[in-house]
Motif scaffolding. Structure first.
Motif, PDB file in Angstrom:
ATOM      1  N   VAL A  82       4.567  36.912  87.274  1.00  0.00           N
ATOM      2  CA  VAL A  82       5.646  37.916  87.331  1.00  0.00           C
ATOM      3  C   VAL A  82       5.372  38.913  88.471  1.00  0.00           C
ATOM      4  CG1 VAL A  82       6.836  39.759  86.066  1.00  0.00           C
ATOM      5  CG2 VAL A  82       6.263  37.631  84.913  1.00  0.00           C
ATOM      6  N   ARG A  83       4.072  39.205  88.682  1.00  0.00           N
ATOM      7  CA  ARG A  83       3.732  40.093  89.819  1.00  0.00           C
ATOM      8  C   ARG A  83       4.163  39.431  91.130  1.00  0.00           C
ATOM      9  NH1 ARG A  83      -1.515  40.906  87.460  1.00  0.00           N
ATOM     10  NH2 ARG A  83      -2.474  39.900  89.257  1.00  0.00           N
ATOM     11  N   MET A  84       4.038  38.108  91.166  1.00  0.00           N
ATOM     12  CA  MET A  84       4.463  37.369  92.369  1.00  0.00           C
ATOM     13  C   MET A  84       5.983  37.435  92.535  1.00  0.00           C
ATOM     14  SD  MET A  84       3.464  35.740  94.954  1.00  0.00           S
ATOM     15  CE  MET A  84       4.080  34.660  96.218  1.00  0.00           C
ATOM     16  N   VAL A  85       6.697  37.387  91.419  1.00  0.00           N
ATOM     17  CA  VAL A  85       8.170  37.490  91.484  1.00  0.00           C
ATOM     18  C   VAL A  85       8.561  38.856  92.048  1.00  0.00           C
ATOM     19  CG1 VAL A  85      10.315  37.532  90.113  1.00  0.00           C
ATOM     20  CG2 VAL A  85       8.557  35.853  89.595  1.00  0.00           C
ATOM     21  N   SER A  86       7.779  39.872  91.682  1.00  0.00           N
ATOM     22  CA  SER A  86       8.116  41.202  92.200  1.00  0.00           C
ATOM     23  C   SER A  86       7.854  41.311  93.715  1.00  0.00           C
ATOM     24  CB  SER A  86       7.362  42.291  91.426  1.00  0.00           C
ATOM     25  OG  SER A  86       5.991  42.173  91.684  1.00  0.00           O
ATOM     26  N   TRP A  87       7.110  40.341  94.238  1.00  0.00           N
ATOM     27  CA  TRP A  87       6.887  40.268  95.698  1.00  0.00           C
ATOM     28  C   TRP A  87       7.965  39.426  96.385  1.00  0.00           C
ATOM     29  CZ3 TRP A  87       3.677  42.074  99.505  1.00  0.00           C
ATOM     30  CH2 TRP A  87       2.574  42.845  99.105  1.00  0.00           C
ATOM     31  N   LEU A 122      18.552  37.680  90.935  1.00  0.00           N
ATOM     32  CA  LEU A 122      19.599  36.866  91.575  1.00  0.00           C
ATOM     33  C   LEU A 122      20.774  37.688  92.131  1.00  0.00           C
ATOM     34  CD1 LEU A 122      19.753  33.628  89.376  1.00  0.00           C
ATOM     35  CD2 LEU A 122      19.101  33.781  91.763  1.00  0.00           C
ATOM     36  N   PRO A 123      21.332  38.650  91.346  1.00  0.00           N
ATOM     37  CA  PRO A 123      22.441  39.435  91.923  1.00  0.00           C
ATOM     38  C   PRO A 123      22.019  40.232  93.159  1.00  0.00           C
ATOM     39  CG  PRO A 123      22.325  39.750  89.556  1.00  0.00           C
ATOM     40  CD  PRO A 123      21.098  39.028  89.949  1.00  0.00           C
ATOM     41  N   VAL A 124      20.796  40.740  93.148  1.00  0.00           N
ATOM     42  CA  VAL A 124      20.298  41.508  94.300  1.00  0.00           C
ATOM     43  C   VAL A 124      20.179  40.587  95.514  1.00  0.00           C
ATOM     44  CG1 VAL A 124      18.436  42.991  95.167  1.00  0.00           C
ATOM     45  CG2 VAL A 124      19.011  43.027  92.725  1.00  0.00           C
ATOM     46  N   ARG A 172      11.155  46.489  91.183  1.00  0.00           N
ATOM     47  CA  ARG A 172      11.430  47.159  89.906  1.00  0.00           C
ATOM     48  C   ARG A 172      12.259  46.309  88.950  1.00  0.00           C
ATOM     49  NH1 ARG A 172      13.068  53.437  89.805  1.00  0.00           N
ATOM     50  NH2 ARG A 172      13.313  52.924  87.606  1.00  0.00           N
ATOM     51  N   VAL A 173      13.288  45.635  89.478  1.00  0.00           N
ATOM     52  CA  VAL A 173      14.116  44.828  88.552  1.00  0.00           C
ATOM     53  C   VAL A 173      13.303  43.690  87.951  1.00  0.00           C
ATOM     54  CG1 VAL A 173      16.414  45.374  89.491  1.00  0.00           C
ATOM     55  CG2 VAL A 173      15.153  43.412  90.393  1.00  0.00           C
ATOM     56  N   ALA A 174      12.365  43.153  88.734  1.00  0.00           N
ATOM     57  CA  ALA A 174      11.540  42.060  88.212  1.00  0.00           C
ATOM     58  C   ALA A 174      10.614  42.544  87.109  1.00  0.00           C
ATOM     59  CB  ALA A 174      10.724  41.450  89.340  1.00  0.00           C
ATOM     60  N   LYS A 175      10.146  43.794  87.244  1.00  0.00           N
ATOM     61  CA  LYS A 175       9.228  44.332  86.238  1.00  0.00           C
ATOM     62  C   LYS A 175       9.979  44.788  84.999  1.00  0.00           C
ATOM     63  CE  LYS A 175       5.729  46.031  89.443  1.00  0.00           C
ATOM     64  NZ  LYS A 175       5.295  47.221  90.160  1.00  0.00           N
ATOM     65  N   GLU A 176      11.066  45.548  85.229  1.00  0.00           N
ATOM     66  CA  GLU A 176      11.760  46.168  84.090  1.00  0.00           C
ATOM     67  C   GLU A 176      12.712  45.201  83.391  1.00  0.00           C
ATOM     68  OE1 GLU A 176      13.489  49.835  85.523  1.00  0.00           O
ATOM     69  OE2 GLU A 176      11.594  50.440  86.426  1.00  0.00           O
ATOM     70  N   THR A 177      13.404  44.382  84.150  1.00  0.00           N
ATOM     71  CA  THR A 177      14.399  43.387  83.717  1.00  0.00           C
ATOM     72  C   THR A 177      15.587  43.934  82.901  1.00  0.00           C
ATOM     73  OG1 THR A 177      13.261  42.697  81.693  1.00  0.00           O
ATOM     74  CG2 THR A 177      12.694  41.499  83.710  1.00  0.00           C
ATOM     75  N   SER A 178      15.482  45.139  82.396  1.00  0.00           N
ATOM     76  CA  SER A 178      16.635  45.741  81.693  1.00  0.00           C
ATOM     77  C   SER A 178      16.536  47.267  81.856  1.00  0.00           C
ATOM     78  CB  SER A 178      16.627  45.352  80.215  1.00  0.00           C
ATOM     79  OG  SER A 178      15.434  45.785  79.622  1.00  0.00           O
ATOM     80  N   GLY A 179      17.495  47.986  81.259  1.00  0.00           N
ATOM     81  CA  GLY A 179      17.477  49.441  81.377  1.00  0.00           C
ATOM     82  C   GLY A 179      18.480  49.929  82.394  1.00  0.00           C
ATOM     83  N   SER A 180      18.561  51.251  82.572  1.00  0.00           N
ATOM     84  CA  SER A 180      19.620  51.828  83.410  1.00  0.00           C
ATOM     85  C   SER A 180      19.430  51.480  84.886  1.00  0.00           C
ATOM     86  CB  SER A 180      19.677  53.341  83.227  1.00  0.00           C
ATOM     87  OG  SER A 180      18.526  53.930  83.773  1.00  0.00           O
ATOM     88  N   PHE A 181      18.168  51.430  85.337  1.00  0.00           N
ATOM     89  CA  PHE A 181      17.933  51.111  86.758  1.00  0.00           C
ATOM     90  C   PHE A 181      18.445  49.708  87.073  1.00  0.00           C
ATOM     91  CE2 PHE A 181      15.384  49.365  90.232  1.00  0.00           C
ATOM     92  CZ  PHE A 181      15.641  50.310  91.214  1.00  0.00           C
ATOM     93  N   LYS A 184      13.512  35.599  83.102  1.00  0.00           N
ATOM     94  CA  LYS A 184      14.244  36.864  83.055  1.00  0.00           C
ATOM     95  C   LYS A 184      14.030  37.642  84.373  1.00  0.00           C
ATOM     96  CE  LYS A 184      15.230  40.148  79.377  1.00  0.00           C
ATOM     97  NZ  LYS A 184      14.694  40.785  78.183  1.00  0.00           N
ATOM     98  N   SER A 185      12.786  37.675  84.824  1.00  0.00           N
ATOM     99  CA  SER A 185      12.474  38.382  86.073  1.00  0.00           C
ATOM    100  C   SER A 185      13.211  37.778  87.266  1.00  0.00           C
ATOM    101  CB  SER A 185      10.966  38.325  86.354  1.00  0.00           C
ATOM    102  OG  SER A 185      10.295  39.148  85.461  1.00  0.00           O
TER     103      SER A 185
END
Lengths: 302, 253
Positions: B57-62, B150-152, B215-224, B144-145
């Motif tokens: 998942v850390r790699m996905v955030s990269w 994908l939209p971004v 951030r989206v990869a880490k959080e995956t949900s929430g307001s951000f 999920k990450s």
């Protein structure tokens, strides 16, 4: 009467304040080889760009195959080469044509070798486009235009960069395709002699205006050797000419007629006209080259 | 449109960019799997490693490495057509400008998003196989990450397509797309150092592209994440529309 394959009505294109094409009206029938003749910047390419959908008209309209729009179905029936031949430099001739075959939905890839042979590029089939000479590029552009067995082929200056043998071969190819497959051609050029050798219908363009449209027979007639008679009463003169048994002549306007018949002596004709009371203002032997004819047309319209 | 897509795919395989795209990512994933250490190309923003997440998942955030790789398919599909003037061949004898634009748009979008997903999941499978569960999360967490990114990614691609149709020239396209995020980050960091503009710079850096992807990869949900989704949708719609208007209304030279 032949089917009209392309017709334009008051077709106009303006780029800002510059009018590239001004109220052009012309038509091309199925099976015609139409030559568009004009100087650089006269409006030939603009006309071609308009009828191929590369640019939108400012006003006026055009019909292709009797229909108003240029939808993709109609576009498949057009083959064209507008301005310089454009292909992907890092791809070979075959790969470039295969790309366009896929794009047009042509499934038979043998078609590529067929058109390459048609333009004598079989040996260069696997050479990259960027290594091509100008003439080879031009021939590949023509091959591309022929790819989908189009009903009408529009070629903008197709002989640019070709050597004399290449030009002659291409001329034969156009004639063969026209004769055997009934393919219609619109070819633009400023090299009149070359266009004359292949076309059967000529449209002269100058400063965005179509100044004259003639068939090859009419052009031959206007350019061929003749005796130009200038007189006050053309009607009387033509009666005298008829009485002399001369049939091949044409009344140009109210003060001029031209005699195309072979073997007529200018001196004897003058004598007969004067004897019969025709006031001859001038009698000259004439015969203009295509170039002179074009120059004359241009100067009349400037 | 199907014919156009087939043709584009054929041509893409004939370009060096196609192999570069796949090669760079495969090598990058290979190094990650072998050295058990995530990494990629940075866009200039500060990177904060979150060790609570597993390596995959850390790699996905990269994944902002893809930002640079997405330049390749857009360049080869759109800019090369303009630089070679080959678009005239298609428009004059195959399809309308409208179909041309949308065929290119959908082809690039679908191709890049599919490649992105395929490469990510190939990495997940290979990493799971080689390094086991110690270095890999559950498939659900990983998916999920990737999914929220994908939209971004689609927004980035859509913006690239718009830029390509607007500027046409490959060199200008490359300059704009490569330099923009670096300039943005540099400006943000400069403003961050100034007391009066620090708060503004913080907001600015939150909207920085690599920060968003991370951030989206880490959080995956929430307001951000929700804001990012909405922003991406807006960018996609506007860029697609403006690109279409620019291409269809402008004279072809």
């Amino acid at each position: 009467m032949n089917e009209i394959i392309l017709s334009t009505k008051q077709l106009t294109k303006q780029y800002g304040s510059f009018t590239a094409l001004n109220e052009a009206d012309f038509s091309v029938c199925r099976g015609d080889i139409c030559g568009l003749i004009g100087r650089n910047g006269a409006g030939k390419t603009t006309l071609m760009k308009l009828v191929t959908g590369l640019t939108e008209p400012t006003s006026g309209s055009y019909q292709l195959f009797g229909k108003d729009s240029t939808n993709s179905f109609l576009k498949r029936r057009i083959g064209c080469l507008i301005e310089n031949p454009a292909f992907f430099g890092s791809m070979t001739a075959f790969q470039n044509l295969k790309f366009y075959c896929l794009q047009k939905g042509i499934t038979d890839m043998k078609k590529i070798d067929e058109v390459l042979e048609l333009v004598s590029l079989t040996d260069a089939r696997n050479k990259k486009f960027k290594t091509f000479s100008l003439g080879m590029k031009q021939r590949l552009g023509i091959a591309f235009a022929m790819l989908d067995d189009p009903d009408i082929v529009i070629l903008d200056e197709p002989i640019n960069g070709l050597d004399p043998i290449g030009i002659a071969e291409l001329r034969d190819t156009f004639r063969t395709l026209n004769r055997e497959r009934g393919m219609t051609f619109i070819i633009s050029s400023h090299i009149l002699s070359e266009l004359y050798a292949v076309a059967d219908h000529f449209v002269f363009i100058e400063k965005g205006r179509l100044i004259k449209s003639v068939t090859k027979q009419e052009l031959d007639l206007e350019c061929s050797r003749c005796i130009v008679v200038k007189c006050g009463d053309v009607k009387h003169a033509s009666t005298v000419i008829d009485s002399l048994g001369i049939t091949n002549y044409k009344v140009i306007d109210k003060s001029e007629l031209r005699i195309y018949e072979e073997g007529v002596s200018a001196k004897e004709l003058n004598k007969q006209l004067v004897t019969n009371g025709v006031e001859v203002e001038g009698l000259t032997e004439s015969g203009v080259s295509l170039e002179d004819y074009f120059k004359q047309l241009v100067s009349e319209n400037n | 449109m199907i014919n156009m897509i087939k043709a584009e795919l054929y041509r893409m395989t004939k370009t060096k960019g196609f192999y570069l795209f796949w090669g760079v990512m495969l090598i990058s994933y290979l190094i990650t799997i072998i050295y058990k250490q995530e990494g990629g190309i940075s866009l200039g923003a500060p990177i904060v490693t979150d060790n609570s997440l597993k390596m995959d998942v850390r790699m996905v955030s990269w994944n902002f490495t893809y930002y640079y790789l997405f330049i390749i398919p857009v360049f080869t599909t759109v800019c090369s057509e303009f630089s070679n003037h080959t678009y005239k061949n298609t428009i004059s004898s195959a399809i309308s400008r409208k179909t041309y634009y949308f065929s290119k748009y959908f082809f690039i979008l679908v191709y890049t998003l599919l490649s992105f997903s395929l490469l990510n999941f190939a990495f997940y499978a290979a990493n799971r196989l080689v390094n086991g569960s110690e270095y890999s999360s559950s498939l659900g967490r990983f998916a999920k990450s990737v999914a929220v990114q994908l939209p971004v990614m689609a927004a980035i691609i859509s913006l690239f397509i718009f830029i390509a149709f607007a500027v046409k020239k490959g060199a200008v396209f490359n300059s704009v797309t490569i330099i923009s995020p670096i300039l943005y980050t540099t400006l943000g960091l400069v403003l961050y150092g100034i007391k009066d503009t620090k708060a503004f710079a913080e907001k600015m850096l939150t909207c920085e592209i690599s920060t968003i992807i991370m951030r989206v990869a880490k959080e995956t949900s929430g307001s951000f994440t929700a804001k990012c989704m909405a922003g991406s949708a807006l960018v996609i719609i506007l860029s697609a529309l403006f690109g279409y208007v620019i291409f269809t209304k402008r004279e072809i030279d």
